[in-house]
Design a protein around this motif. Sequence first.
Motif: not given
Length: 124
Positions: A8-10, A48-53, A55-64, A72-79
């Motif tokens: 989360e960048d904030d 779990l990867l909990l990520t803002d979508i 963000m600078p440099e790399m967005d949360g979707i690309e990160l996920a 591959p078993n990492l769960r993902v939640m976007f905010i």
Amino acid sequence: MIRILLAEDDQVMREYLTRALQKSGYAVTAVDRGTAALPLIQTESFDLLLTDIVMPEMDGIELAQRAGEVSPNLRVMFITGFAAVTLKAGKAMPNARVLSKPFHLRDLVAEVDRLFETDLAGLN
């Protein structure tokens, strides 16, 4: 203990989410951007990867997507606070959860709890 990687960048939001999740019994590692999260995913184990979508440099979707290649078993939640971005996330990562800002902390914790209900039941 369930381990969460929060990207989360904030700063205020990052600290707020970290405290709430830790108070609920989760181990949280927090970073301020996707490019800081990716090396951690490559060297540590997270549930779990909990990520803002947005963000600078790399967005949360690309990160996920990149995290899914490594873990591959990492769960993902976007905010996110952007409705259009929510649609993009749903198409890119159909198995991920999306939580739209603004949300109450109890809603976030409840969503995370739901993700791990079966895992936590096995620990009792």
